[in-house]
Motif scaffolding. Structure first.
Motif: not given
Length: 88
Positions: A29-35, A37-40, A61-64, A82-88
């Motif tokens: 529920k919390v995830l649906k309300q937020k942007r 970013v998952i990096s694995r 979500f954005d997945y990398y 770099k990943v965070l800079q891409l999505v912000i």
């Protein structure tokens, strides 16, 4: 893996509290309300490679996937920044 075991041993009560209470929260529920970013990391023993398929119906979500192991972000933070800079 050794560091994670040491963290648990160092603070057993906190680890037990986290394990017992993690199921009491509605993370999806919390995830649906937020942007989100998952990096694995490719060799991450703690996050399944099936994560995108598991979460696709539960959250946007954005997945990398990056090279390295679970704690690589502490040793080599540049790719994560770099990943965070891409999505912000």
């Amino acid at each position: 893996m050794v560091w994670h075991c040491l963290y648990i041993v160092r603070d057993v009560s906190k680890a037990a509290w986290l394990i017992l209470n993690s199921r009491n929260h509605n993370f999806y529920k919390v995830l649906k309300q937020k942007r989100v970013v998952i990096s694995r990391n490719h060799n991450d023993a703690f996050l399944s490679p099936a994560t995108p398929q598991i979460l696709k119906t539960k959250a946007k979500f954005d997945y990398y996937e990056l090279p390295g192991e679970h704690d690589d972000c502490w040793i080599n933070p540049e790719p994560y920044v770099k990943v965070l800079q891409l999505v912000i």
